[in-house]
Write a protein that holds these residues in place. Structure first.
Motif: not given
Length: 133
Positions: A107-111, A113, A130-131, A133
């Protein structure tokens, strides 16, 4: 000013060799130490993710009923460990190919995958990229 870091976390296991095989052969960790201890049959067995600068796992064989009861449930069913990756798709695919059991689809979250998987004992882990920056 002092500089401190967390370098080891104990993970209670049922068998040294079985745990070492899972973490090193299945998840691709490096074995940092594997030395016998003077206390009859115990070992100082430390594994760590390849190329990682974080903490290693001290794989400690359960000694007694209380420790045996904690195998696979050291954090009462919560995600216990967070494995950071630089390539989520690569590691997710490799883990699936080696039989690692994921409890969810990525799942892809703001922070970043993430996907939760269970280790050999049922402890829950996040595989996370982590996404940017």
């Amino acid at each position: 000013m002092p500089h401190n870091s967390l370098f080891l976390v104990t993970l209670i296991v049922d068998d040294y060799d079985r745990a070492k095989t899972f973490y090193c052969d299945t998840l691709g960790f490096d074995c940092v130490f594997d030395m016998p201890l003077p206390e009859g049959g115990k070992r100082w067995l430390v594994v760590k993710p390849k190329g990682g600068d974080g903490a290693g796992l001290l794989l400690a064989r359960a000694d007694g009923e209380v420790e045996q009861a904690a195998i696979g449930n050291q954090t009462a069913g919560r995600v216990s460990f967070f494995l950071k990756t630089d390539d989520f798709a690569r590691d997710h695919s490799a883990f699936l190919a080696k039989g690692v059991r994921f409890l969810e689809e990525p799942r892809h979250e703001a922070y970043g995958t993430v996907a939760v998987f269970a280790d050999l004992y049922g402890n829950l882990w996040d595989l996370i990229k982590h996404a940017e920056d």
